[in-house]
Design a protein around this motif. Structure first.
Motif, mmCIF file in Angstrom:
data_model
loop_
_atom_site.group_PDB
_atom_site.id
_atom_site.type_symbol
_atom_site.label_atom_id
_atom_site.label_comp_id
_atom_site.label_asym_id
_atom_site.label_seq_id
_atom_site.Cartn_x
_atom_site.Cartn_y
_atom_site.Cartn_z
ATOM 1 N N PRO A 60 1.106 -1.359 -0.025
ATOM 2 C CA PRO A 60 0.051 -0.298 0.009
ATOM 3 C C PRO A 60 1.054 1.401 -0.128
ATOM 4 C CG PRO A 60 -0.279 -1.393 2.248
ATOM 5 C CD PRO A 60 0.861 -2.268 1.407
ATOM 6 N N ARG A 61 -0.159 2.323 -0.620
ATOM 7 C CA ARG A 61 0.948 3.676 -0.925
ATOM 8 C C ARG A 61 0.455 4.594 -0.117
ATOM 9 N NH1 ARG A 61 5.525 1.709 -0.222
ATOM 10 N NH2 ARG A 61 6.630 1.126 -2.295
ATOM 11 N N LYS A 62 0.568 5.963 0.484
ATOM 12 C CA LYS A 62 -0.832 7.119 0.641
ATOM 13 C C LYS A 62 -0.862 7.582 -0.335
ATOM 14 C CE LYS A 62 0.166 10.651 3.680
ATOM 15 N NZ LYS A 62 0.520 11.609 4.411
ATOM 16 N N ASN A 63 -0.573 7.136 -1.724
ATOM 17 C CA ASN A 63 -1.286 7.425 -2.906
ATOM 18 C C ASN A 63 -1.907 6.725 -3.757
ATOM 19 O OD1 ASN A 63 -1.817 8.311 -5.324
ATOM 20 N ND2 ASN A 63 -0.178 9.411 -6.271
ATOM 21 N N LEU A 64 -3.155 6.492 -3.876
ATOM 22 C CA LEU A 64 -4.287 5.035 -4.030
ATOM 23 C C LEU A 64 -3.958 4.422 -5.182
ATOM 24 C CD1 LEU A 64 -5.926 3.209 -2.795
ATOM 25 C CD2 LEU A 64 -7.267 4.105 -4.643
ATOM 26 N N GLU A 65 -3.137 5.738 -6.697
ATOM 27 C CA GLU A 65 -2.734 5.172 -7.648
ATOM 28 C C GLU A 65 -1.435 4.263 -7.678
ATOM 29 O OE1 GLU A 65 -2.602 8.496 -10.122
ATOM 30 O OE2 GLU A 65 -5.188 7.823 -11.102
ATOM 31 N N GLU A 66 -0.406 4.454 -6.380
ATOM 32 C CA GLU A 66 0.733 4.356 -6.428
ATOM 33 C C GLU A 66 0.562 3.098 -5.739
ATOM 34 O OE1 GLU A 66 3.523 7.314 -4.716
ATOM 35 O OE2 GLU A 66 3.746 8.253 -6.424
ATOM 36 N N SER A 67 -0.390 1.990 -5.291
ATOM 37 C CA SER A 67 -0.251 0.908 -4.218
ATOM 38 C C SER A 67 -0.032 -0.268 -5.099
ATOM 39 C CB SER A 67 -1.756 1.225 -3.699
ATOM 40 O OG SER A 67 -1.830 1.964 -2.762
ATOM 41 N N GLN A 68 0.317 -0.780 -5.095
ATOM 42 C CA GLN A 68 1.807 -2.054 -5.668
ATOM 43 C C GLN A 68 0.917 -3.539 -4.950
ATOM 44 O OE1 GLN A 68 5.999 -1.695 -5.574
ATOM 45 N NE2 GLN A 68 5.523 0.382 -6.303
ATOM 46 N N VAL A 69 1.037 -4.171 -6.698
ATOM 47 C CA VAL A 69 1.359 -5.829 -6.259
ATOM 48 C C VAL A 69 2.489 -6.090 -6.664
ATOM 49 C CG1 VAL A 69 -0.583 -8.090 -6.721
ATOM 50 C CG2 VAL A 69 -1.186 -5.429 -6.234
ATOM 51 N N ILE A 70 2.777 -7.030 -5.959
ATOM 52 C CA ILE A 70 4.198 -7.447 -5.768
ATOM 53 C C ILE A 70 4.066 -9.270 -6.864
ATOM 54 C CG2 ILE A 70 6.996 -8.359 -5.636
ATOM 55 C CD1 ILE A 70 5.624 -5.843 -5.619
ATOM 56 N N VAL A 71 3.952 -9.321 -7.896
ATOM 57 C CA VAL A 71 3.966 -10.462 -8.740
ATOM 58 C C VAL A 71 6.036 -11.383 -8.809
ATOM 59 C CG1 VAL A 71 2.944 -12.133 -9.940
ATOM 60 C CG2 VAL A 71 1.028 -9.867 -8.980
ATOM 61 N N GLY A 72 6.106 -12.156 -8.475
ATOM 62 C CA GLY A 72 7.025 -12.672 -8.723
ATOM 63 C C GLY A 72 8.490 -11.878 -8.860
ATOM 64 N N ASP A 73 8.915 -10.867 -9.699
ATOM 65 C CA ASP A 73 9.922 -10.177 -9.432
ATOM 66 C C ASP A 73 9.231 -8.964 -9.220
ATOM 67 O OD1 ASP A 73 9.743 -10.792 -11.937
ATOM 68 O OD2 ASP A 73 12.591 -11.243 -11.722
ATOM 69 N N ARG A 74 8.568 -8.570 -9.651
ATOM 70 C CA ARG A 74 7.977 -7.211 -10.864
ATOM 71 C C ARG A 74 6.686 -6.354 -9.731
ATOM 72 N NH1 ARG A 74 6.839 -6.710 -17.056
ATOM 73 N NH2 ARG A 74 6.344 -4.989 -15.965
ATOM 74 N N ALA A 75 6.571 -5.513 -10.084
ATOM 75 C CA ALA A 75 5.652 -4.636 -9.187
ATOM 76 C C ALA A 75 4.582 -4.026 -9.881
ATOM 77 C CB ALA A 75 6.404 -3.349 -8.428
ATOM 78 N N TRP A 76 3.250 -4.465 -9.684
ATOM 79 C CA TRP A 76 2.293 -4.046 -10.811
ATOM 80 C C TRP A 76 1.618 -3.536 -10.080
ATOM 81 C CZ3 TRP A 76 2.320 -6.617 -15.610
ATOM 82 C CH2 TRP A 76 3.568 -7.294 -15.364
#
Length: 75
Positions: A21-37
């Motif tokens: 999670p990030r403060k700015n919702l658009e920057e929230s990520q999901v890590i799958v394998g070795d990448r952030a989405w």
């Protein structure tokens, strides 16, 4: 935001990802394998116009993330 959250949950549940999670919702990520989405940002681009929907396909996004997922034990 609801569609971005859904896309993120699909990445977590189907591909074993984890939320960052990030403060700015658009920057929230999901890590799958070795990448952030960035599911919220992807959805934002997707809904901008018809051409954007073609250029930023959510199915293509999922398939690309799927290629980076670690194999899951289905036992």
């Amino acid at each position: 935001p609801l569609l971005g959250a859904y896309l993120g949950v699909v990445l977590v549940d189907a591909l074993g990802g984890r939320w960052v999670p990030r403060k700015n919702l658009e920057e929230s990520q999901v890590i799958v394998g070795d990448r952030a989405w960035l599911p919220f940002l992807r959805v934002k681009h997707f809904v901008q116009s018809h051409q954007a929907a073609v250029d930023h396909s959510l199915a293509a996004f999922f398939e690309a993330a799927k290629q980076h997922a670690a194999p899951r034990d289905e036992s």
